[in-house]
Design a protein around this motif. Structure first.
Motif, mmCIF file in Angstrom:
data_model
loop_
_atom_site.group_PDB
_atom_site.id
_atom_site.type_symbol
_atom_site.label_atom_id
_atom_site.label_comp_id
_atom_site.label_asym_id
_atom_site.label_seq_id
_atom_site.Cartn_x
_atom_site.Cartn_y
_atom_site.Cartn_z
ATOM 1 N N GLU A 55 0.839 -1.186 0.056
ATOM 2 C CA GLU A 55 0.062 0.003 0.062
ATOM 3 C C GLU A 55 1.083 1.219 0.100
ATOM 4 O O GLU A 55 2.250 1.251 0.148
ATOM 5 C CB GLU A 55 -0.805 0.154 1.171
ATOM 6 C CG GLU A 55 -0.243 -0.140 2.492
ATOM 7 C CD GLU A 55 -1.267 -0.241 3.671
ATOM 8 O OE1 GLU A 55 -1.212 0.676 4.549
ATOM 9 O OE2 GLU A 55 -1.940 -1.479 3.711
ATOM 10 N N GLU A 56 0.297 2.315 -0.250
ATOM 11 C CA GLU A 56 1.088 3.784 -0.274
ATOM 12 C C GLU A 56 1.397 4.120 1.047
ATOM 13 O O GLU A 56 0.467 4.370 1.810
ATOM 14 C CB GLU A 56 0.337 4.802 -1.312
ATOM 15 C CG GLU A 56 1.031 5.853 -1.361
ATOM 16 C CD GLU A 56 0.547 6.571 -2.573
ATOM 17 O OE1 GLU A 56 0.908 7.859 -2.951
ATOM 18 O OE2 GLU A 56 -0.309 6.098 -3.464
ATOM 19 N N LEU A 57 2.522 4.208 1.236
ATOM 20 C CA LEU A 57 3.212 4.530 2.796
ATOM 21 C C LEU A 57 3.889 6.029 2.473
ATOM 22 O O LEU A 57 4.169 6.225 1.418
ATOM 23 C CB LEU A 57 4.237 3.635 3.329
ATOM 24 C CG LEU A 57 3.454 2.234 3.266
ATOM 25 C CD1 LEU A 57 4.666 1.351 3.830
ATOM 26 C CD2 LEU A 57 2.570 2.051 4.191
ATOM 27 N N ASP A 58 3.689 6.775 3.464
ATOM 28 C CA ASP A 58 4.383 7.988 3.831
ATOM 29 C C ASP A 58 5.578 7.961 4.698
ATOM 30 O O ASP A 58 5.467 7.933 5.733
ATOM 31 C CB ASP A 58 3.265 9.158 4.198
ATOM 32 C CG ASP A 58 3.835 10.565 4.306
ATOM 33 O OD1 ASP A 58 4.839 10.732 3.513
ATOM 34 O OD2 ASP A 58 3.294 11.274 5.012
ATOM 35 N N GLY A 59 6.907 8.109 4.069
ATOM 36 C CA GLY A 59 7.882 8.300 4.915
ATOM 37 C C GLY A 59 8.646 6.818 5.270
ATOM 38 O O GLY A 59 9.352 6.808 6.422
ATOM 39 N N CYS A 60 8.152 5.964 4.783
ATOM 40 C CA CYS A 60 8.812 4.356 5.083
ATOM 41 C C CYS A 60 8.454 3.876 3.722
ATOM 42 O O CYS A 60 7.515 3.692 3.010
ATOM 43 C CB CYS A 60 7.619 3.906 6.364
ATOM 44 S SG CYS A 60 8.046 2.162 6.536
ATOM 45 N N GLU A 61 9.711 2.792 3.590
ATOM 46 C CA GLU A 61 9.615 1.900 2.354
ATOM 47 C C GLU A 61 9.065 0.508 2.514
ATOM 48 O O GLU A 61 8.450 -0.095 1.705
ATOM 49 C CB GLU A 61 10.756 2.048 1.693
ATOM 50 C CG GLU A 61 11.351 3.531 0.992
ATOM 51 C CD GLU A 61 10.215 3.884 -0.038
ATOM 52 O OE1 GLU A 61 10.112 2.840 -1.161
ATOM 53 O OE2 GLU A 61 9.673 4.802 0.019
ATOM 54 N N ASN A 78 5.814 -0.081 0.545
ATOM 55 C CA ASN A 78 4.977 0.971 -0.071
ATOM 56 C C ASN A 78 5.074 0.750 -1.562
ATOM 57 O O ASN A 78 6.017 0.314 -2.222
ATOM 58 C CB ASN A 78 6.066 1.980 0.130
ATOM 59 C CG ASN A 78 5.755 3.503 -0.360
ATOM 60 O OD1 ASN A 78 4.733 3.726 -0.616
ATOM 61 N ND2 ASN A 78 6.633 4.337 -0.801
ATOM 62 N N THR A 79 3.813 1.172 -2.333
ATOM 63 C CA THR A 79 3.728 1.258 -3.569
ATOM 64 C C THR A 79 4.044 2.518 -4.199
ATOM 65 O O THR A 79 3.671 2.696 -5.349
ATOM 66 C CB THR A 79 2.544 0.686 -3.865
ATOM 67 O OG1 THR A 79 1.323 1.429 -3.309
ATOM 68 C CG2 THR A 79 2.091 -0.807 -3.652
ATOM 69 N N GLY A 80 4.124 3.505 -3.448
ATOM 70 C CA GLY A 80 3.892 4.879 -3.761
ATOM 71 C C GLY A 80 5.247 5.109 -5.006
ATOM 72 O O GLY A 80 5.099 6.201 -5.640
ATOM 73 N N ARG A 81 6.307 4.279 -5.098
ATOM 74 C CA ARG A 81 7.242 4.555 -5.985
ATOM 75 C C ARG A 81 7.214 3.522 -7.141
ATOM 76 O O ARG A 81 8.323 3.300 -7.978
ATOM 77 C CB ARG A 81 8.802 4.393 -5.309
ATOM 78 C CG ARG A 81 9.036 5.578 -4.350
ATOM 79 C CD ARG A 81 10.625 5.991 -4.104
ATOM 80 N NE ARG A 81 11.114 4.620 -3.376
ATOM 81 C CZ ARG A 81 12.039 4.053 -3.961
ATOM 82 N NH1 ARG A 81 12.471 4.515 -5.055
ATOM 83 N NH2 ARG A 81 12.535 2.805 -3.426
ATOM 84 N N GLY A 82 6.273 2.926 -7.163
ATOM 85 C CA GLY A 82 5.779 1.856 -8.376
ATOM 86 C C GLY A 82 6.040 0.500 -7.919
ATOM 87 O O GLY A 82 6.723 0.216 -6.925
ATOM 88 N N PRO A 83 5.530 -0.618 -8.703
ATOM 89 C CA PRO A 83 5.695 -1.858 -8.683
ATOM 90 C C PRO A 83 7.214 -2.351 -8.319
ATOM 91 O O PRO A 83 7.509 -3.386 -7.303
ATOM 92 C CB PRO A 83 4.822 -2.552 -9.706
ATOM 93 C CG PRO A 83 5.045 -1.402 -10.563
ATOM 94 C CD PRO A 83 4.880 -0.004 -10.064
ATOM 95 N N GLN A 84 8.051 -1.851 -9.253
ATOM 96 C CA GLN A 84 9.490 -2.226 -9.241
ATOM 97 C C GLN A 84 10.050 -2.066 -7.938
ATOM 98 O O GLN A 84 10.893 -3.091 -7.207
ATOM 99 C CB GLN A 84 10.117 -1.902 -10.576
ATOM 100 C CG GLN A 84 9.463 -2.474 -11.733
ATOM 101 C CD GLN A 84 10.406 -1.441 -12.791
ATOM 102 O OE1 GLN A 84 10.358 -0.501 -12.729
ATOM 103 N NE2 GLN A 84 10.407 -2.289 -14.009
ATOM 104 N N ALA A 85 10.012 -0.907 -7.406
ATOM 105 C CA ALA A 85 10.575 -0.316 -5.881
ATOM 106 C C ALA A 85 9.793 -1.266 -5.105
ATOM 107 O O ALA A 85 10.417 -1.783 -4.005
ATOM 108 C CB ALA A 85 10.079 1.000 -5.963
ATOM 109 N N ALA A 86 8.588 -1.676 -5.033
ATOM 110 C CA ALA A 86 7.922 -2.466 -4.003
ATOM 111 C C ALA A 86 8.314 -3.806 -4.130
ATOM 112 O O ALA A 86 8.517 -4.578 -2.856
ATOM 113 C CB ALA A 86 6.329 -2.562 -4.309
ATOM 114 N N ARG A 87 8.934 -4.531 -5.187
ATOM 115 C CA ARG A 87 9.368 -5.686 -5.304
ATOM 116 C C ARG A 87 10.748 -5.831 -4.727
ATOM 117 O O ARG A 87 11.019 -6.828 -3.877
ATOM 118 C CB ARG A 87 9.626 -6.086 -6.952
ATOM 119 C CG ARG A 87 8.434 -6.685 -7.651
ATOM 120 C CD ARG A 87 8.685 -6.885 -8.979
ATOM 121 N NE ARG A 87 9.732 -7.450 -9.482
ATOM 122 C CZ ARG A 87 10.154 -8.678 -9.502
ATOM 123 N NH1 ARG A 87 9.279 -9.636 -9.009
ATOM 124 N NH2 ARG A 87 11.369 -9.190 -9.864
#
Length: 283
Positions: A55-61, A78-87
């Motif tokens: 899910e989209e998080l604020d200040g945490c990856e 965090n999904t806020g920086r896209g699916p590849q960063a989430a992976r």
């Protein structure tokens, strides 16, 4: 993608492996060769992670909830920086889970920031643990058999772009992987608005004299590319070594990818002095 055939991943075979790169290789030995992007979420679920939330998080990856003996774990990324960063976040938190010497924070969890996801230092415990989790994540998401073709090529940003697509990782992770594993002395620098965000360099690349927050040198190709205010990738061109380093090196080449909103990725490739010739001169 359908279910994986490696239904019996064995955590016991991974116990007592404390080197993150060896640990990633041990996981891949159990999986066997892959011809597709690494299914990191399925791997995590087969190695003791009971739940993965994105899910989209604020200040945490990323966050890993587990106990001291790692009987089970839950991951939030965090999904806020896209699916590849989430992976990458899932792989990073899985690294904390499997690296048994990693010590939980005071809250009883691992809570990782964006800075942690870029950590490479090994001095203090926190930085060391974050650097090891990152090393494991890269090793897991970029197995040797899929990385090898890129290491045979001359260093080019296009290699990182292709790696990003084929392995479903971020361009940032792909560039860092090239820098870390390529035989040539290369480095990568990320900037925004002409100021350095951070840099990574291979073991043989000279020290980069400019630091986070510094403006790039006017001698650099990065500065010229930003001045043109057009997105795209330049060719690899020679620049004065003083643009990036105070080291006495014969040649320095630079290539720049200008993205959106003033973000750039710069690839540096150094020609190092001939050690044998230097020794002859000293004799």
């Amino acid at each position: 993608m359908g279910g994986l055939v490696f239904l019996d991943l064995d955590r016991l075979d991974l116990a007592d492996i404390h080197d993150p790169q060896r640990l990633a290789k041990a996981v891949h030995r159990q999986i066997g060769p892959l011809c597709c992007a690494v299914p990191v979420d399925e791997i995590a679920l087969k190695l003791g992670i009971t739940e993965i939330r994105q899910e989209e998080l604020d200040g945490c990856e990323g966050v890993l909830l587990t106990d001291r003996v790692r009987s089970a774990g839950k991951i939030l990324v965090n999904t806020g920086r896209g699916p590849q960063a989430a992976r990458f976040g899932i792989a990073h938190e899985l690294g904390h889970f499997l690296l048994e010497r990693h010590v939980l924070g005071l809250s009883g969890a691992f809570t990782c920031s964006l800075t942690d996801m870029r950590e490479t230092r090994t001095a203090r415990q926190h930085e060391r643990q974050e650097g090891e989790a990152n090393a494991f994540a890269i090793g897991l998401l970029v197995p040797d058999n899929q990385l090898l073709p890129f290491l045979k090529e001359q260093p080019e940003i296009s290699s990182a772009v292709t790696m990003r697509s084929s392995l479903n990782i971020s361009l940032e992770a792909a560039a860092r992987c090239l820098v870390d594993r390529h035989a040539e002395p290369i480095a990568a620098v990320w900037t925004k608005g002409g100021k350095i965000r951070y840099a990574v360099r291979g073991k043989s690349f000279p020290w980069i004299t400019r630091s986070t927050g510094d403006r790039v040198s006017s001698l650099s190709q990065t500065s010229r590319a930003l001045g043109m205010a057009k997105s795209g990738t330049t060719t690899m061109r020679e620049v004065p070594a003083a643009a990036w380093t105070s080291a006495d090196i014969p040649e320095l080449f630079e290539q720049v990818r200008v993205g959106k909103d003033g973000h750039t990725l710069t690839l540096l490739w150094a020609t190092l002095p001939d050690r044998g010739a230097q020794d002859d001169e000293e004799d």
